[in-house]
Design a protein around this motif. Structure first.
Motif, PDB file in Angstrom:
ATOM      1  N   LEU A 196      87.320  43.854 122.143  1.00  0.00           N
ATOM      2  CA  LEU A 196      88.245  43.346 123.148  1.00  0.00           C
ATOM      3  C   LEU A 196      89.286  44.403 123.505  1.00  0.00           C
ATOM      4  O   LEU A 196      89.641  44.564 124.681  1.00  0.00           O
ATOM      5  N   ASP A 197      89.763  45.119 122.500  1.00  0.00           N
ATOM      6  CA  ASP A 197      90.776  46.151 122.732  1.00  0.00           C
ATOM      7  C   ASP A 197      90.198  47.390 123.405  1.00  0.00           C
ATOM      8  O   ASP A 197      90.946  48.151 124.035  1.00  0.00           O
ATOM      9  N   MET A 198      88.908  47.605 123.260  1.00  0.00           N
ATOM     10  CA  MET A 198      88.289  48.781 123.872  1.00  0.00           C
ATOM     11  C   MET A 198      88.535  48.790 125.379  1.00  0.00           C
ATOM     12  O   MET A 198      88.926  49.812 125.957  1.00  0.00           O
ATOM     13  N   GLY A 199      88.327  47.643 126.012  1.00  0.00           N
ATOM     14  CA  GLY A 199      88.584  47.556 127.450  1.00  0.00           C
ATOM     15  C   GLY A 199      90.049  47.753 127.778  1.00  0.00           C
ATOM     16  O   GLY A 199      90.400  48.419 128.756  1.00  0.00           O
ATOM     17  N   THR A 200      90.929  47.182 126.948  1.00  0.00           N
ATOM     18  CA  THR A 200      92.366  47.322 127.186  1.00  0.00           C
ATOM     19  C   THR A 200      92.820  48.768 127.057  1.00  0.00           C
ATOM     20  O   THR A 200      93.628  49.253 127.858  1.00  0.00           O
ATOM     21  N   ILE A 201      92.286  49.467 126.054  1.00  0.00           N
ATOM     22  CA  ILE A 201      92.660  50.872 125.857  1.00  0.00           C
ATOM     23  C   ILE A 201      92.126  51.738 126.998  1.00  0.00           C
ATOM     24  O   ILE A 201      92.791  52.679 127.440  1.00  0.00           O
ATOM     25  N   ILE A 202      90.926  51.435 127.475  1.00  0.00           N
ATOM     26  CA  ILE A 202      90.388  52.172 128.627  1.00  0.00           C
ATOM     27  C   ILE A 202      91.331  52.018 129.817  1.00  0.00           C
ATOM     28  O   ILE A 202      91.657  52.995 130.503  1.00  0.00           O
ATOM     29  N   LEU A 203      91.766  50.784 130.067  1.00  0.00           N
ATOM     30  CA  LEU A 203      92.699  50.551 131.164  1.00  0.00           C
ATOM     31  C   LEU A 203      94.019  51.278 130.943  1.00  0.00           C
ATOM     32  O   LEU A 203      94.572  51.869 131.876  1.00  0.00           O
ATOM     33  N   MET A 204      94.526  51.258 129.712  1.00  0.00           N
ATOM     34  CA  MET A 204      95.809  51.891 129.435  1.00  0.00           C
ATOM     35  C   MET A 204      95.747  53.404 129.620  1.00  0.00           C
ATOM     36  O   MET A 204      96.611  53.999 130.285  1.00  0.00           O
ATOM     37  N   MET A 205      94.709  54.028 129.059  1.00  0.00           N
ATOM     38  CA  MET A 205      94.617  55.482 129.159  1.00  0.00           C
ATOM     39  C   MET A 205      94.318  55.911 130.597  1.00  0.00           C
ATOM     40  O   MET A 205      94.818  56.939 131.070  1.00  0.00           O
ATOM     41  N   SER A 206      93.517  55.119 131.314  1.00  0.00           N
ATOM     42  CA  SER A 206      93.258  55.421 132.727  1.00  0.00           C
ATOM     43  C   SER A 206      94.528  55.254 133.552  1.00  0.00           C
ATOM     44  O   SER A 206      94.782  56.022 134.482  1.00  0.00           O
ATOM     45  N   SER A 207      95.330  54.248 133.209  1.00  0.00           N
ATOM     46  CA  SER A 207      96.596  54.037 133.914  1.00  0.00           C
ATOM     47  C   SER A 207      97.545  55.207 133.696  1.00  0.00           C
ATOM     48  O   SER A 207      98.226  55.660 134.633  1.00  0.00           O
ATOM     49  N   LEU A 208      97.586  55.704 132.459  1.00  0.00           N
ATOM     50  CA  LEU A 208      98.445  56.856 132.172  1.00  0.00           C
ATOM     51  C   LEU A 208      97.972  58.092 132.936  1.00  0.00           C
ATOM     52  O   LEU A 208      98.791  58.874 133.435  1.00  0.00           O
ATOM     53  N   SER A 209      96.654  58.254 133.057  1.00  0.00           N
ATOM     54  CA  SER A 209      96.120  59.371 133.843  1.00  0.00           C
ATOM     55  C   SER A 209      96.445  59.184 135.317  1.00  0.00           C
ATOM     56  O   SER A 209      96.771  60.147 136.027  1.00  0.00           O
ATOM     57  N   PHE A 210      96.358  57.948 135.795  1.00  0.00           N
ATOM     58  CA  PHE A 210      96.675  57.670 137.202  1.00  0.00           C
ATOM     59  C   PHE A 210      98.146  57.956 137.499  1.00  0.00           C
ATOM     60  O   PHE A 210      98.508  58.341 138.611  1.00  0.00           O
ATOM     61  N   LEU A 211      98.994  57.766 136.485  1.00  0.00           N
ATOM     62  CA  LEU A 211     100.425  58.057 136.649  1.00  0.00           C
ATOM     63  C   LEU A 211     100.733  59.543 136.483  1.00  0.00           C
ATOM     64  O   LEU A 211     101.882  59.962 136.640  1.00  0.00           O
TER      65      LEU A 211
END
Length: 265
Positions: A196-211
């Motif tokens: 479950l956290d794998m998807g959340t971490i993907i979103l978080m790290m992608s969000s940080l890259s997007f920022l």
């Protein structure tokens, strides 16, 4: 009951495995260089030559997508492996020892939990500087607490169970008790939470890259690719749509795998 449980996680797991195989094949067979700039072919629409089109520098989007998959998928996996190990260690120690050790560890966990994970990751990345390694450290530091809390809670719950008391009377103490009794009872929950956290971490790290705080150009991380396409969303939406779709698909697959692995009541 068993077959239903298996089918719930098996199908998304197979889909995930097939996509990963397709990514590996794409890396091996693509004729394009993910970093090679070709201004003459910039912003080309999807075609038989460039299936996902090209970006503002003429780089093949599909090639960058498959080469960026290891950055987008492997780094969250490593974050969770380290976070699970650290969190489980402190959770087991806290629940098993109790007393002052439990008080200190709980106070540390409360301190980390008082700040939202994404905000804490942004703050740490801002201090360390942008980059994948710093993003990895920032997300890991903000994420281990969840596993520590879950493991501690399960450990405290089963600590006074009859079979635990019987194990202690039979001479099972310390690491032996943790290995034989605490870990087996926490593993199903950790396994479910991991996916479950794998998807959340993907979103978080992608969000940080997007920022602009995560992967830096020219690394083709999917969040970074979306950042590249932000300025061209109206005239070349494929630069953003394809990496965004890839993120969405993998997040959903990991979510369904995690829900399918939920322990039976």
């Amino acid at each position: 009951m068993i077959s239903i449980k298996k089918s719930r996680w098996a199908f998304p797991a197979i889909c995930c495995a097939l996509l990963i195989i397709a990514i590996i094949i794409g890396i091996l067979v693509t004729p394009y260089d993910p970093y090679q700039v070709n201004v003459a072919e910039k912003l080309q629409k999807p075609s038989s030559f460039h299936w996902f089109g090209t970006d503002h520098l003429g780089r093949d989007v599909m090639t960058r997508l498959v080469f960026g998959a290891p950055y987008t998928l492997m780094f969250p996996f490593l974050v969770l492996i380290v976070s699970t190990f650290i969190g489980s260690f402190f959770g087991l120690i806290s629940s098993h020892l109790g007393g002052k050790a439990d008080t200190v560890i709980t106070a540390v966990m409360d301190s980390f939990s008082s700040v939202p994970n994404l905000l804490l990751a942004v703050a740490i990345t801002g201090l360390l500087g942008p980059g994948l390694i710093n993003t990895f450290l920032a997300v890991m530091i903000s994420w281990w607490v969840q596993y520590a809390r879950i493991v501690r809670g399960v450990g405290i719950t089963i600590r006074n169970e009859p079979y635990m008391l019987a194990a202690q009377l039979s001479g099972s103490f310390g690491a032996k008790t943790i290995y034989r009794h605490l870990l087996p009872n926490t593993m199903p929950l950790i396994r479910e939470l991991f996916f479950l956290d794998m998807g959340t971490i993907i979103l978080m790290m992608s969000s940080l890259s997007f920022l602009g705080l995560g992967a830096q150009p020219p690394i083709p991380e999917w969040g970074s690719m979306m950042l590249d396409g932000k300025s061209y969303l109206q005239i070349a939406p494929w630069i953003t749509i394809f990496p965004a779709t890839a993120i969405t698909v993998f997040v959903m697959l990991f979510y369904f795998i995690g829900k399918g692995l939920k322990p039976r009541e």
